[in-house]
Design a protein around this motif. Structure first.
Motif, short mmCIF file in Angstrom:
data_model
loop_
_atom_site.label_atom_id
_atom_site.label_comp_id
_atom_site.label_asym_id
_atom_site.label_seq_id
_atom_site.Cartn_x
_atom_site.Cartn_y
_atom_site.Cartn_z
N ARG A 173 0.67 -1.07 -0.09
CA ARG A 173 0.11 -0.20 0.31
C ARG A 173 0.84 1.05 -0.22
NH1 ARG A 173 -2.55 -1.13 4.11
NH2 ARG A 173 -1.57 -0.29 5.76
N ILE A 174 1.91 1.55 0.45
CA ILE A 174 2.73 2.32 0.84
C ILE A 174 3.33 2.47 -0.86
CG2 ILE A 174 5.30 2.71 1.35
CD1 ILE A 174 4.32 1.92 4.65
N ASN A 175 4.21 1.67 -1.30
CA ASN A 175 4.80 1.67 -2.61
C ASN A 175 3.82 2.34 -3.47
OD1 ASN A 175 7.28 1.09 -1.92
ND2 ASN A 175 7.03 -1.84 -1.76
N GLN A 176 2.29 1.71 -3.43
CA GLN A 176 1.48 2.07 -4.64
C GLN A 176 1.00 3.80 -4.67
OE1 GLN A 176 -2.18 -0.14 -4.29
NE2 GLN A 176 -2.63 0.66 -5.92
N ARG A 177 1.14 4.15 -2.82
CA ARG A 177 0.53 5.79 -3.14
C ARG A 177 2.37 6.43 -3.28
NH1 ARG A 177 -3.71 3.46 -2.01
NH2 ARG A 177 -5.03 3.19 -0.96
N CYS A 178 3.14 6.17 -2.93
CA CYS A 178 4.59 6.50 -2.64
C CYS A 178 5.03 6.86 -4.46
CB CYS A 178 5.01 6.44 -1.79
SG CYS A 178 4.89 6.79 0.15
N LYS A 179 4.61 5.90 -4.92
CA LYS A 179 5.04 5.93 -6.57
C LYS A 179 4.35 6.46 -7.37
CE LYS A 179 7.39 1.63 -6.40
NZ LYS A 179 7.67 -0.11 -6.64
N LEU A 180 3.43 7.11 -7.45
CA LEU A 180 2.95 7.77 -7.57
C LEU A 180 2.76 9.58 -7.60
CD1 LEU A 180 -0.98 6.87 -6.70
CD2 LEU A 180 0.28 6.40 -9.27
N MET A 190 11.70 12.24 -2.93
CA MET A 190 12.57 12.11 -2.54
C MET A 190 12.46 11.53 -1.25
SD MET A 190 14.57 12.27 -5.70
CE MET A 190 16.08 12.20 -5.26
N MET A 191 12.00 12.23 -0.77
CA MET A 191 11.17 11.87 0.76
C MET A 191 11.56 9.95 0.60
SD MET A 191 9.06 14.91 2.41
CE MET A 191 9.67 16.81 1.49
N TYR A 192 10.81 9.80 0.60
CA TYR A 192 9.94 8.33 0.19
C TYR A 192 11.12 7.43 -0.46
CZ TYR A 192 8.31 4.88 -2.75
OH TYR A 192 8.41 2.98 -2.59
N ALA A 193 12.43 7.85 -1.59
CA ALA A 193 12.84 7.45 -1.76
C ALA A 193 14.43 7.26 -0.65
CB ALA A 193 13.80 7.74 -2.59
N LEU A 194 14.33 8.24 -0.31
CA LEU A 194 16.07 8.46 0.70
C LEU A 194 15.44 7.34 2.43
CD1 LEU A 194 16.39 12.11 0.66
CD2 LEU A 194 18.46 9.96 -0.16
N ALA A 195 13.98 7.93 2.36
CA ALA A 195 13.45 7.13 3.71
C ALA A 195 13.59 5.27 3.31
CB ALA A 195 12.42 7.10 4.56
N TYR A 196 12.70 5.16 2.30
CA TYR A 196 11.80 3.56 2.01
C TYR A 196 13.20 3.19 1.94
CZ TYR A 196 10.10 -0.57 -0.11
OH TYR A 196 9.66 -1.52 -0.10
N GLY A 197 14.41 3.75 0.69
CA GLY A 197 15.27 2.77 -0.39
C GLY A 197 16.43 2.62 1.16
N CYS A 277 -1.04 6.74 2.67
CA CYS A 277 -0.81 4.99 3.51
C CYS A 277 -1.11 4.68 4.72
CB CYS A 277 0.69 5.41 3.51
SG CYS A 277 1.44 5.70 2.02
N GLY A 278 -2.00 4.91 5.27
CA GLY A 278 -2.60 4.28 6.11
C GLY A 278 -1.63 4.26 7.30
N ILE A 279 -0.13 4.71 7.75
CA ILE A 279 0.67 4.42 8.89
C ILE A 279 0.43 5.09 10.17
CG2 ILE A 279 3.03 4.29 8.62
CD1 ILE A 279 4.09 4.47 6.56
N LYS A 280 -0.11 3.54 10.65
CA LYS A 280 -0.56 4.23 12.11
C LYS A 280 0.00 4.42 12.92
CE LYS A 280 -4.98 1.80 11.46
NZ LYS A 280 -5.66 1.16 12.11
N ASP A 281 1.78 4.08 12.51
CA ASP A 281 3.66 4.55 13.84
C ASP A 281 2.92 6.06 14.51
OD1 ASP A 281 5.51 2.42 14.17
OD2 ASP A 281 6.62 4.75 14.23
N LYS A 282 3.49 6.15 15.01
CA LYS A 282 3.89 7.39 15.90
C LYS A 282 4.65 8.47 15.29
CE LYS A 282 5.69 10.47 19.74
NZ LYS A 282 5.85 10.01 21.61
N ASN A 283 5.68 7.50 14.33
CA ASN A 283 6.54 8.26 13.60
C ASN A 283 6.50 7.93 12.25
OD1 ASN A 283 8.58 9.67 12.20
ND2 ASN A 283 10.32 9.48 13.76
N PRO A 284 5.86 8.28 11.55
CA PRO A 284 5.71 7.43 10.12
C PRO A 284 7.06 7.56 8.67
CG PRO A 284 4.47 10.02 9.88
CD PRO A 284 5.02 8.79 10.99
N VAL A 285 7.65 8.43 9.15
CA VAL A 285 8.95 8.71 8.20
C VAL A 285 9.40 7.31 8.46
CG1 VAL A 285 11.13 10.10 7.29
CG2 VAL A 285 8.22 10.38 7.64
#
Length: 331
Positions: A173-180, A190-197, A277-285
């Motif tokens: 779900r995260i990848n589907q939303r963030c790649k858009l 780029m924030m997504y790529a640096l954090a997830y990648g 993305c539906g992340i419920k964590d306190k710090n989603p990044v």
């Protein structure tokens, strides 16, 4: 070697015949000399430990630089804020009280022990960073009496580390939303790529520059992290080659990889991760960073994951990623 020694010999010099000006023998490079009592008085005053007012002490801590492993200004600021919170609740005025009040007690307990029992451990853990061994050595060099800091070395319970357990379908779900975002909001992508990648923290994303992406001596892709959380001046972390190439392919003329205001990293991007993305964590990044470690563990080993994430030890990595392993088929 002690360079000042009182002489027991009788001195015939009439200028030193007074008992209050008895001679002192000084061992100097060019021989032993007799000096006046005034020199001893001055040297004693110079070497006498001082007790600065607490507000002055905080200023010294925030503006000084250690010779090695110097913490970031933001880290020192947070430590001072935590210490001020503790002292305020203990009823100590930092503008009037000197550093000897660090050794005060409340209800027969030293201040940090009293605070831990009544409030939380986190503030004490941050505040007592001001009294690490390196800082104590610095205070000694500045002639600051460090004895009042002894109570702050009490043992604290370890930091609670939660194991990472990815939710079913959460990563997809995260990848589907963030790649858009690549076509709609390049900076957020780029924030997504640096954090997830690449597994960078929020603070590291803010400071990341294009020049930090480099190849090591054997052609491996790495990113240089300056003043990392685990200590030291610079840390070279191995990177996922596919994500490293993806980021480099989008290089711009800016120095920073994400040349935007801080609020976009600390506020708007986390909001996107929660709502879209539906992340419920306190710090989603930071959740994205954990997915990077989880992905690295699947294709490599715990040592590689520890290096990618920049953990201080493999033990820290094992505490986070010791959940269900990926089991290879037996036949």
């Amino acid at each position: 070697m002690n360079i000042l020694t009182k002489t027991t010999a009788y001195d015939t010099n009439p200028r030193m015949s007074n008992a209050n000006t008895s001679p002192i023998r000084a061992v100097l490079p060019n021989g032993t000399k007799l000096i006046s009592r005034d020199f001893e008085t001055i040297s004693t005053e110079i070497t006498r430990p001082t007790w600065p007012i607490m507000s002055e002490f905080f200023w010294i801590y925030e503006t000084s630089r250690l010779s090695s492993a110097n913490p970031r200004d933001e880290t020192k600021r947070k430590n001072v804020v935590s210490m001020k919170r503790i002292l305020a609740r203990a009823g100590i005025d930092i503008e009037k009280c000197d550093i000897r009040h660090f050794a005060s007690s409340i209800k027969n307990r030293c201040i940090p022990e009293w605070y831990v029992c009544n409030y939380n451990t986190h503030d004490v853990r941050l505040a007592r960073s001001m009294f690490s061994k390196r800082w104590i050595m610095f205070y000694r060099s500045q002639n600051i009496d460090y004895r009042p800091f002894a109570n702050w070395s009490l043992p604290l319970s370890g930091v609670k580390v939660e194991q990472f357990n990815p939710g079913f379908g959460e990563e997809e779900r995260i990848n589907q939303r963030c790649k858009l975002l690549k076509d709609t909001d390049r900076d957020m992508y780029m924030m997504y790529a640096l954090a997830y990648g690449l597994g960078l923290r929020s603070s590291e994303i803010k400071r990341a520059k294009w020049e930090d992406l480099m190849l090591d001596g054997v052609g491996n892709r790495v990113i240089a992290i300056h003043n990392p959380k685990s200590g030291g001046k610079i840390q070279y972390r191995p990177c996922d080659p596919a994500w490293w190439d993806e980021i480099v392919s989008l290089k711009t003329e800016h120095d920073l990889i994400v040349p935007i205001q801080e609020d976009n990293i600390t506020r708007y991007f986390p909001q996107f991760l929660r709502h879209e993305c539906g992340i419920k964590d306190k710090n989603p990044v930071h959740r994205l960073r954990k997915f990077c470690g989880h992905r690295t563990m699947r294709g490599n080993d715990i040592f590689a994951a520890s290096r990618v994430l920049g953990h201080s030890s493999v033990e820290m990595t094992s505490r986070i990623y010791s959940g269900n392993p990926t089991i290879a088929p037996s036949f």
